[in-house]
Design an enzyme around this catalytic site. Structure first.
Site, PDB file in Angstrom:
ATOM      1  N   ASP A 193      17.051 -31.654 -21.842  1.00  0.00           N
ATOM      2  CA  ASP A 193      15.891 -32.141 -21.102  1.00  0.00           C
ATOM      3  C   ASP A 193      15.325 -33.419 -21.698  1.00  0.00           C
ATOM      4  O   ASP A 193      14.593 -34.149 -21.028  1.00  0.00           O
ATOM      5  CB  ASP A 193      14.814 -31.049 -21.080  1.00  0.00           C
ATOM      6  N   MET A 274       7.059 -31.092 -16.102  1.00  0.00           N
ATOM      7  CA  MET A 274       6.688 -32.346 -15.442  1.00  0.00           C
ATOM      8  C   MET A 274       7.478 -33.547 -15.957  1.00  0.00           C
ATOM      9  O   MET A 274       7.282 -34.655 -15.469  1.00  0.00           O
ATOM     10  CB  MET A 274       5.188 -32.613 -15.662  1.00  0.00           C
ATOM     11  N   ARG A 275       8.372 -33.332 -16.913  1.00  0.00           N
ATOM     12  CA  ARG A 275       9.104 -34.471 -17.458  1.00  0.00           C
ATOM     13  C   ARG A 275       9.978 -35.123 -16.396  1.00  0.00           C
ATOM     14  O   ARG A 275      10.141 -36.353 -16.379  1.00  0.00           O
ATOM     15  CB  ARG A 275       9.948 -34.043 -18.659  1.00  0.00           C
ATOM     16  N   ALA A 276      10.536 -34.331 -15.491  1.00  0.00           N
ATOM     17  CA  ALA A 276      11.391 -34.899 -14.447  1.00  0.00           C
ATOM     18  C   ALA A 276      10.608 -35.863 -13.559  1.00  0.00           C
ATOM     19  O   ALA A 276      11.122 -36.924 -13.170  1.00  0.00           O
ATOM     20  CB  ALA A 276      12.002 -33.780 -13.610  1.00  0.00           C
ATOM     21  N   VAL A 279      10.123 -39.105 -15.543  1.00  0.00           N
ATOM     22  CA  VAL A 279      11.374 -39.857 -15.670  1.00  0.00           C
ATOM     23  C   VAL A 279      11.757 -40.496 -14.343  1.00  0.00           C
ATOM     24  O   VAL A 279      12.182 -41.658 -14.298  1.00  0.00           O
ATOM     25  CB  VAL A 279      12.500 -38.940 -16.185  1.00  0.00           C
TER      26      VAL A 279
END
Length: 691
Positions: A193, A274-276, A279
């Site tokens: 991730d 929420m990283r997606a 990014v």
């Protein structure tokens, strides 16, 4: 220094080139994970990227590459005087898979500590990579203790070293780039991730393109400098385009409508956290800047999704990476603007100038190869939902897939695996010295320090306190007069540490007609699949031996790719006789060969059977003799008893005793069963004495 292969001389691999260039434009994207078969220019492309990055301004003499415009107030080499600066090329620091913890994060300078009596910190690779690229080839083979340190540094943007009397913190913000061959095992989800983008690469099947690859590579090998000179103009132009995109990046507008599309896409594909979203937003912005635009469009969001989401939607290591493009288009259309944006005004599809040697803007790549269809390899769960019958009763065949009698040689269609579950921990007793992992206790180079001893051979891990304690009583006799400690070879002490090791888990699976006759194969495959998931998490090597009909087969030689074992298990046919002795002998031979290759890795034999044996005179006696071979060598083993029905022969339990191991049922294998959460495999008395 050797001349790197020019980035613009790469042939094909549009997805890979685009992902790397987007990170050069915006390092905040978060790096790239390159997955693919060997020999596809993964490492070549990554090493060529550093030549395209702008020079870095640093404080002169600072070992931690502080920015003169905003120096780190906590820099170990600080405080820095304002106004001083020096430019140097961007670095690409390579982290070897077998690197030590000290090499990665830095450590106390032992020479100065012992000779001068001062505490001095020697920086590691994280300090070297600050404001540059940290490249890990074969990142999926990286040891867990190094992965943990990388995760900490990537999350905090700093490296903290608290060890051996040293307390240091320094900035560590870098572009993380990793390459891997999925055949050699998957990556831990936490580290997976952390990579902003991922691309799948494969060799071209076009003869003309392959010819061009070979032609250019031969020319480079013959004279690297001359070859690089022929591509100097293209490299310079691409470098200027990267710089222009970087300058434009702050002016790119990310509208509310585009943000809504990004959020809807991440929600539709059920990615965690929420990283997606972040990014995707950064990638779409970089795509717009790369195309020379100040506004993010829907095509940027689509391209960003194809690069940022495939590796984030995997729910377990056996899920195929990829993205359903039809679903993606439907989501973008549903949450798109009411009126379509004006076309024909200089969009990327109307611009024939794709940049020298580089991808063509947003349409330059990011689409998964045609042969990466995630739909293939789906498990037919309906095949595992057999209607329950009376325990132990034969289920009458109904046409296709009818079970053959135990003595028949017919082969049945492979059934799907049952639903996997969390299993108990099966560990090898004693204290090993194998590769780092998460299964059995072992003496390791990394882990908690349990004591000190005199070094046998070269000193690898100094136990500082024990060394000082050994040298202290002799200082007056040795004529010590200064601050430094007078230390001799006999005073050095090696730190002994205890951690966990990965084992070789060899599965021996009964695929005969007796297993299929009671429709148990779906449950058996589900249990083995669950154990494979456990082996993946514990960083084991796995192998698979199956026996049916007249012989046994090494279906999968020992490997780190648990995915490969799951694939072989999925297509495993059943039927025929039960050559149990042949299966055990084949497993014994596989372990013998693997012991020569990797003598430090201890094996764990997992035999999945109901204990029945057929074929030849007295097959049970032959199986018992084969089992005693493992007991004599002290091989840890467990028998998963698949016998069902009201009348049970207990053959699996007898076989476990011959092996010197234990038996457990399919129900007892579950971690939430009443038998407890942990079951250690009991070894033979010889194994206990050896431990």
């Amino acid at each position: 220094m050797s001349t790197p292969y020019p980035f613009t001389a790469l042939v094909g691999q549009d997805d890979l080139r685009l992902a790397l260039l987007l990170n050069a434009v915006s390092p905040a994207v978060g790096g790239v994970l390159v997955r693919g078969e060997k020999g596809t220019a993964k490492s070549t492309a990554v090493r060529a990227l550093s030549a395209l990055l702008p020079a870095v301004s640093t404080v002169p003499g600072c070992r931690f590459s502080c920015d003169p415009a905003a120096p780190d107030p906590g820099c170990p080499d600080g405080p820095h005087r304002p106004g001083e600066s020096a430019a140097r090329p961007a670095r690409m620091v390579e982290l070897p898979v077998g690197a030590s913890e000290d090499r990665l994060v830095g450590a106390l300078d032992i020479e100065r500590a012992l000779a001068e009596g001062v505490k001095a910190f020697e920086p590691g690779l994280l300090a070297d990579a600050h404001r540059g690229i940290l490249y890990v080839d074969e990142v999926n083979l990286l040891h867990d203790h190094l992965v943990d340190l990388l995760l900490d540094a990537a999350a905090m943007g700093a490296s903290y070293v608290e060890r051996e009397g040293v307390s240091v913190r320094h900035a560590a913000r870098f572009l993380l780039v990793g390459t891997m061959n999925p055949e050699e095992g998957e990556l831990r989800p936490q580290l997976l991730d952390r990579f902003g983008l991922t691309v799948e690469v494969a060799a071209s099947r076009e003869p003309d393109q392959r010819v061009e690859v070979v032609r250019r590579r031969l020319a480079y090998d013959e004279d690297p400098e001359a070859f690089a000179g022929r591509w100097a103009a293209e490299e310079g132009a691409l470098r200027e385009r990267v710089a222009a995109a970087r300058a434009l990046l702050p002016a790119v507008r990310l509208g509310d409508g585009v943000l809504r599309q990004i959020a809807a896409t991440c929600a539709a594909f059920e990615v965690d956290g929420m990283r997606a979203d972040l990014v995707m937003a950064r990638t779409a912005t970089a795509l717009a800047a790369w195309a020379g635009r100040e506004e993010v469009r829907e095509e940027d969001v689509r391209q960003a999704a194809l690069l940022a989401l495939p590796h984030r939607r995997r729910r377990n290591p056996f899920d195929a990476p990829g993205l359903d493009e039809e679903k993606l288009d439907e989501t973008l259309e549903e949450f798109g603007p009411e009126d379509p944006p004006p076309g024909g005004d200089g969009g990327p599809e109307d611009d024939p100038d794709g940049g020298p040697g580089g991808p063509d803007g947003p349409d330059g790549g990011g689409r998964p190869p045609a042969d990466q269809d995630p739909a293939d390899g789906g498990r037919a769960e309906s095949e595992t939902s057999d209607a329950p019958g009376e325990p132990g009763a034969e289920v009458p065949g109904q046409g296709r897939g009818e079970p053959q009698p135990s003595g028949a040689g017919g082969e049945q269609r492979a059934v799907g695996a049952g639903e996997p579950f969390r299993t108990k921990v099966l560990s090898v007793p004693g204290l090993g010295e194998g590769a780092a992992g998460r299964r059995s206790r072992a003496r390791t180079e990394h882990g908690r320090t349990t004591g000190a001893r005199r070094p046998r051979g070269a000193l690898t891990k100094l136990h500082l306190a024990a060394t000082v304690q050994a040298a202290a009583p002799h200082q007056r006799a040795r004529g010590r007069s200064g601050a430094g400690l007078v230390v001799r070879r006999d005073d050095l002490r090696q730190a002994t540490r205890e951690g966990r090791e990965g084992n070789l888990v060899l599965f021996v699976v009964d695929a005969s007609g007796s297993m299929a006759a009671r429709r148990r194969m779906g449950a058996v495959k589900g249990a083995v699949l669950s154990l494979l998931l456990d082996a993946y998490q514990r960083r084991d090597k796995v192998g698979l031996v199956t026996f049916r009909g007249a012989a046994a087969e090494l279906a999968l030689p020992p490997t780190s790719s648990v995915d490969a074992a799951a694939a072989r298990l999925e297509t495993l046919p059943t039927g025929g006789r039960t050559p149990l002795a042949a299966g055990l002998l084949r497993a014994h031979e596989a372990l013998r060969v693997e012991r020569l290759r990797d003598p430090a890795r201890r094996p764990l034999l997992v035999l999945v059977t109901d204990g029945r044996a057929t074929g030849g005179p007295d097959p049970l006696a032959h199986a018992a003799r084969a089992a005693r071979l493992f007991a004599a060598e002290g091989t840890a083993s467990v028998v998963v008893d698949c016998e069902t029905g009201p009348v049970r022969l207990g053959l699996a339990g007898q076989l476990a005793r011959e092996l010197g191991g234990t038996a457990t049922t399919l129900d007892e294998l579950r971690a939430d069963s009443l038998a407890g959460l942990v079951k250690d495999v009991q070894s033979a008395p010889t194994a206990r004495r050896a431990a």
